[in-house]
Design a protein around this motif. Structure first.
Motif, PDB file in Angstrom:
ATOM      1  N   ARG A   1       0.833  -1.213   0.000  1.00  0.00           N
ATOM      2  CA  ARG A   1       0.000   0.000   0.000  1.00  0.00           C
ATOM      3  C   ARG A   1       0.868   1.265   0.000  1.00  0.00           C
ATOM      4  O   ARG A   1       0.526   2.262  -0.653  1.00  0.00           O
ATOM      5  N   ILE A   2       1.982   1.225   0.728  1.00  0.00           N
ATOM      6  CA  ILE A   2       2.886   2.383   0.707  1.00  0.00           C
ATOM      7  C   ILE A   2       3.493   2.549  -0.684  1.00  0.00           C
ATOM      8  O   ILE A   2       3.601   3.665  -1.211  1.00  0.00           O
ATOM      9  N   GLN A   3       3.882   1.435  -1.298  1.00  0.00           N
ATOM     10  CA  GLN A   3       4.453   1.512  -2.644  1.00  0.00           C
ATOM     11  C   GLN A   3       3.439   2.065  -3.641  1.00  0.00           C
ATOM     12  O   GLN A   3       3.785   2.878  -4.511  1.00  0.00           O
ATOM     13  N   SER A   4       2.182   1.655  -3.510  1.00  0.00           N
ATOM     14  CA  SER A   4       1.135   2.190  -4.391  1.00  0.00           C
ATOM     15  C   SER A   4       0.918   3.675  -4.135  1.00  0.00           C
ATOM     16  O   SER A   4       0.655   4.449  -5.068  1.00  0.00           O
ATOM     17  N   SER A   5       1.039   4.078  -2.875  1.00  0.00           N
ATOM     18  CA  SER A   5       0.912   5.499  -2.534  1.00  0.00           C
ATOM     19  C   SER A   5       2.034   6.308  -3.177  1.00  0.00           C
ATOM     20  O   SER A   5       1.809   7.413  -3.693  1.00  0.00           O
ATOM     21  N   LEU A   6       3.250   5.762  -3.158  1.00  0.00           N
ATOM     22  CA  LEU A   6       4.384   6.453  -3.782  1.00  0.00           C
ATOM     23  C   LEU A   6       4.188   6.580  -5.294  1.00  0.00           C
ATOM     24  O   LEU A   6       4.506   7.617  -5.884  1.00  0.00           O
ATOM     25  N   VAL A   7       3.661   5.532  -5.908  1.00  0.00           N
ATOM     26  CA  VAL A   7       3.395   5.588  -7.351  1.00  0.00           C
ATOM     27  C   VAL A   7       2.383   6.690  -7.657  1.00  0.00           C
ATOM     28  O   VAL A   7       2.565   7.491  -8.584  1.00  0.00           O
ATOM     29  N   ALA A   8       1.297   6.741  -6.881  1.00  0.00           N
ATOM     30  CA  ALA A   8       0.273   7.773  -7.097  1.00  0.00           C
ATOM     31  C   ALA A   8       0.857   9.164  -6.889  1.00  0.00           C
ATOM     32  O   ALA A   8       0.580  10.096  -7.654  1.00  0.00           O
ATOM     33  N   LEU A   9       1.673   9.307  -5.859  1.00  0.00           N
ATOM     34  CA  LEU A   9       2.280  10.603  -5.540  1.00  0.00           C
ATOM     35  C   LEU A   9       3.170  11.101  -6.676  1.00  0.00           C
ATOM     36  O   LEU A   9       3.093  12.264  -7.086  1.00  0.00           O
ATOM     37  N   GLN A  10       4.001  10.209  -7.196  1.00  0.00           N
ATOM     38  CA  GLN A  10       5.025  10.600  -8.164  1.00  0.00           C
ATOM     39  C   GLN A  10       4.506  10.726  -9.591  1.00  0.00           C
ATOM     40  O   GLN A  10       5.201  11.264 -10.460  1.00  0.00           O
ATOM     41  N   ASN A  11       3.292  10.239  -9.825  1.00  0.00           N
ATOM     42  CA  ASN A  11       2.704  10.310 -11.168  1.00  0.00           C
ATOM     43  C   ASN A  11       1.370  11.051 -11.149  1.00  0.00           C
ATOM     44  O   ASN A  11       0.527  10.847 -12.023  1.00  0.00           O
ATOM     45  N   LEU A  12       1.198  11.925 -10.186  1.00  0.00           N
ATOM     46  CA  LEU A  12      -0.083  12.592  -9.958  1.00  0.00           C
ATOM     47  C   LEU A  12      -0.545  13.413 -11.154  1.00  0.00           C
ATOM     48  O   LEU A  12      -1.737  13.461 -11.469  1.00  0.00           O
ATOM     49  N   ASN A  13       0.393  14.060 -11.846  1.00  0.00           N
ATOM     50  CA  ASN A  13       0.035  14.978 -12.929  1.00  0.00           C
ATOM     51  C   ASN A  13       0.481  14.506 -14.305  1.00  0.00           C
ATOM     52  O   ASN A  13       0.315  15.216 -15.291  1.00  0.00           O
ATOM     53  N   GLY A  14       1.058  13.309 -14.374  1.00  0.00           N
ATOM     54  CA  GLY A  14       1.565  12.792 -15.639  1.00  0.00           C
ATOM     55  C   GLY A  14       2.658  11.788 -15.347  1.00  0.00           C
ATOM     56  O   GLY A  14       3.040  11.587 -14.187  1.00  0.00           O
ATOM     57  N   PRO A  15       3.193  11.122 -16.361  1.00  0.00           N
ATOM     58  CA  PRO A  15       4.244  10.124 -16.121  1.00  0.00           C
ATOM     59  C   PRO A  15       5.485  10.751 -15.497  1.00  0.00           C
ATOM     60  O   PRO A  15       6.146  11.582 -16.113  1.00  0.00           O
ATOM     61  N   GLY A  16       5.758  10.382 -14.260  1.00  0.00           N
ATOM     62  CA  GLY A  16       6.912  10.935 -13.561  1.00  0.00           C
ATOM     63  C   GLY A  16       6.742  12.378 -13.145  1.00  0.00           C
ATOM     64  O   GLY A  16       7.689  13.007 -12.693  1.00  0.00           O
ATOM     65  N   GLN A  17       5.534  12.918 -13.269  1.00  0.00           N
ATOM     66  CA  GLN A  17       5.278  14.317 -12.929  1.00  0.00           C
ATOM     67  C   GLN A  17       4.309  14.374 -11.757  1.00  0.00           C
ATOM     68  O   GLN A  17       3.105  14.238 -11.918  1.00  0.00           O
ATOM     69  N   GLY A  18       4.874  14.530 -10.604  1.00  0.00           N
ATOM     70  CA  GLY A  18       4.065  14.602  -9.398  1.00  0.00           C
ATOM     71  C   GLY A  18       4.896  15.214  -8.302  1.00  0.00           C
ATOM     72  O   GLY A  18       5.593  16.199  -8.525  1.00  0.00           O
ATOM     73  N   CYS A  19       4.844  14.628  -7.129  1.00  0.00           N
ATOM     74  CA  CYS A  19       5.636  15.116  -6.003  1.00  0.00           C
ATOM     75  C   CYS A  19       6.699  14.090  -5.637  1.00  0.00           C
ATOM     76  O   CYS A  19       6.453  12.885  -5.697  1.00  0.00           O
ATOM     77  N   PRO A  20       7.889  14.549  -5.245  1.00  0.00           N
ATOM     78  CA  PRO A  20       8.943  13.605  -4.859  1.00  0.00           C
ATOM     79  C   PRO A  20       8.631  12.930  -3.532  1.00  0.00           C
ATOM     80  O   PRO A  20       7.909  13.477  -2.687  1.00  0.00           O
ATOM     81  N   ALA A  21       9.186  11.742  -3.349  1.00  0.00           N
ATOM     82  CA  ALA A  21       8.991  11.015  -2.095  1.00  0.00           C
ATOM     83  C   ALA A  21       9.465  11.832  -0.903  1.00  0.00           C
ATOM     84  O   ALA A  21       8.923  11.711   0.200  1.00  0.00           O
ATOM     85  N   ALA A  22      10.472  12.698  -1.127  1.00  0.00           N
ATOM     86  CA  ALA A  22      11.036  13.507  -0.042  1.00  0.00           C
ATOM     87  C   ALA A  22      10.057  14.549   0.490  1.00  0.00           C
ATOM     88  O   ALA A  22      10.324  15.173   1.515  1.00  0.00           O
ATOM     89  N   SER A  23       8.916  14.729  -0.179  1.00  0.00           N
ATOM     90  CA  SER A  23       7.905  15.655   0.337  1.00  0.00           C
ATOM     91  C   SER A  23       7.016  14.974   1.375  1.00  0.00           C
ATOM     92  O   SER A  23       6.112  15.602   1.928  1.00  0.00           O
ATOM     93  N   THR A  24       7.273  13.695   1.629  1.00  0.00           N
ATOM     94  CA  THR A  24       6.501  12.914   2.595  1.00  0.00           C
ATOM     95  C   THR A  24       7.445  12.079   3.460  1.00  0.00           C
ATOM     96  O   THR A  24       8.652  12.032   3.220  1.00  0.00           O
ATOM     97  N   THR A  25       6.857  11.383   4.426  1.00  0.00           N
ATOM     98  CA  THR A  25       7.638  10.432   5.232  1.00  0.00           C
ATOM     99  C   THR A  25       7.373   8.997   4.783  1.00  0.00           C
ATOM    100  O   THR A  25       7.669   8.051   5.510  1.00  0.00           O
ATOM    101  N   LEU A  26       6.827   8.828   3.588  1.00  0.00           N
ATOM    102  CA  LEU A  26       6.481   7.488   3.112  1.00  0.00           C
ATOM    103  C   LEU A  26       7.702   6.571   3.036  1.00  0.00           C
ATOM    104  O   LEU A  26       7.621   5.384   3.368  1.00  0.00           O
ATOM    105  N   SER A  27       8.837   7.100   2.588  1.00  0.00           N
ATOM    106  CA  SER A  27      10.041   6.265   2.484  1.00  0.00           C
ATOM    107  C   SER A  27      10.483   5.770   3.855  1.00  0.00           C
ATOM    108  O   SER A  27      10.888   4.609   4.012  1.00  0.00           O
ATOM    109  N   ALA A  28      10.407   6.642   4.859  1.00  0.00           N
ATOM    110  CA  ALA A  28      10.788   6.249   6.214  1.00  0.00           C
ATOM    111  C   ALA A  28       9.812   5.208   6.765  1.00  0.00           C
ATOM    112  O   ALA A  28      10.220   4.245   7.434  1.00  0.00           O
ATOM    113  N   GLN A  29       8.525   5.401   6.480  1.00  0.00           N
ATOM    114  CA  GLN A  29       7.526   4.427   6.924  1.00  0.00           C
ATOM    115  C   GLN A  29       7.769   3.072   6.258  1.00  0.00           C
ATOM    116  O   GLN A  29       7.662   2.014   6.894  1.00  0.00           O
ATOM    117  N   LEU A  30       8.121   3.113   4.977  1.00  0.00           N
ATOM    118  CA  LEU A  30       8.405   1.885   4.240  1.00  0.00           C
ATOM    119  C   LEU A  30       9.636   1.182   4.809  1.00  0.00           C
ATOM    120  O   LEU A  30       9.633  -0.039   5.019  1.00  0.00           O
TER     121      LEU A  30
END
Length: 318
Positions: free
Chosen positions: A284-313
């Motif tokens: 679920r965290i990995q799917s969240s990261l995919v949604a975050l990083q592709n929010l506005n287009g392929p590879g166009q979204g927000c970086p993982a560093a804008s969240t604590t998702l990587s640390a949670q993972l």
């Protein structure tokens, strides 16, 4: 006057797109400078796009994080040099970021430290706002910060040299700035009410918190503090629009779950198991990261560093 110049030169170049590249490079496009001169005065990215893809739409950036590993950035970052220089030229002509007009910029051509740093700032502003307000590539996809720090410390040879400006002339052509990328999630926020038998409320409850807010400590360049500290102990800068609003993010994630892949990047598959096993939480965290990083287009979204998702993972995997 600057705004009208920016509009006119963009329109002119759009009509002459078939002209030879060498001719376009020699045409005066902004503040008496040609594209070739702007290119020569602009620092190099110091990194290439698409390095070590993770399969989530992210790749290695140019900067290491606190864990000694490269900070992940969208695989499309940094952009192609030609599209970047064209966007920068449009911003120089306007005197501000075309896609973020509240952010002014200048592009002096002399070789003083102050002018070199001003050009770094203009390059960074363009990078971070290339596709819309705060929608572009993170600074961590380049070595701009390290280069600017070296210039400030007087430990670097000048990476951007002075180019002689041609005689004053009316701008005749420039590259049209990239079109703003419309946010698919925002545009269809009311259209998704469930996915895979889950309601939006259930998806929200099963999705980890992003762990951070947007707009923290703005720098005035379109960047703000992210949720993760870099190797220097300071927060990694991210676009001030990141992370996105929770409702926009959940709507985008719901669309991806329903499709079984990132809607804006179909080659990246997504699953969203609902049990509480460690493997399902990780998925679920990995799917969240995919949604975050592709929010506005392929590879166009927000970086993982804008969240604590990587640390949670990492906590789940460790």
């Amino acid at each position: 006057m600057r705004l009208s110049i920016a509009f006119c030169v963009s329109a002119l170049l759009a009509s002459s797109a078939a002209a030879p590249l060498d001719l376009l490079q020699r045409q005066v496009v902004a503040d008496g400078l040609t594209l070739a001169q702007i290119d020569a005065l602009t620092p190099q990215f110091g990194h290439a796009a698409g390095v070590n893809p993770t399969g989530t739409g992210n790749c290695d950036g140019a900067v290491d994080g606190a864990n000694g590993q490269p900070i992940e950035v969208p695989c499309s970052c940094p952009p192609s040099r030609s599209s970047f220089i064209q966007s920068l030229a449009s911003n120089i002509a306007a005197g501000h970021a075309v896609h973020n007009p509240s952010v002014s910029l200048s592009f002096p051509t002399d070789n003083s430290t102050a002018s070199i740093l001003a050009r770094f700032n203009a390059a960074t502003v363009t990078l971070q706002n290339q596709n819309g307000e705060g929608v572009g590539c993170p600074e961590a996809s380049t070595t701009f910060s390290a280069q600017a720090a070296a210039v400030q410390a007087g430990t670097s040879g000048n990476s951007a040299t002075t180019a002689a400006a041609p005689p004053s002339a009316a701008p005749t052509a420039t590259a049209a700035p990239p079109s703003s990328v419309a946010s698919t999630a925002a545009a269809s926020a009311s259209s998704v009410t469930s996915a895979d038998g889950l309601s939006i409320a259930q998806i929200d409850a099963l999705t980890p918190n992003l762990g951070f807010s947007s707009g923290v400590n703005p720098t005035g360049t379109g960047n703000c503090d992210g949720a993760v500290n870099g190797a220097n102990g300071q927060p990694i800068e991210v676009p001030c629009s990141c992370p996105p609003a929770r409702d926009v993010f959940i709507q985008s994630l719901a669309q991806d779950i329903a499709a079984g892949h990132a809607v804006n990047n179909p080659s990246v598959s997504v699953s969203f198991p609902t049990d509480n096993s460690t493997s399902s939480q990780i998925t679920r965290i990995q799917s969240s990261l995919v949604a975050l990083q592709n929010l506005n287009g392929p590879g166009q979204g927000c970086p993982a560093a804008s969240t604590t998702l990587s640390a949670q993972l990492a906590a789940l995997q460790g």
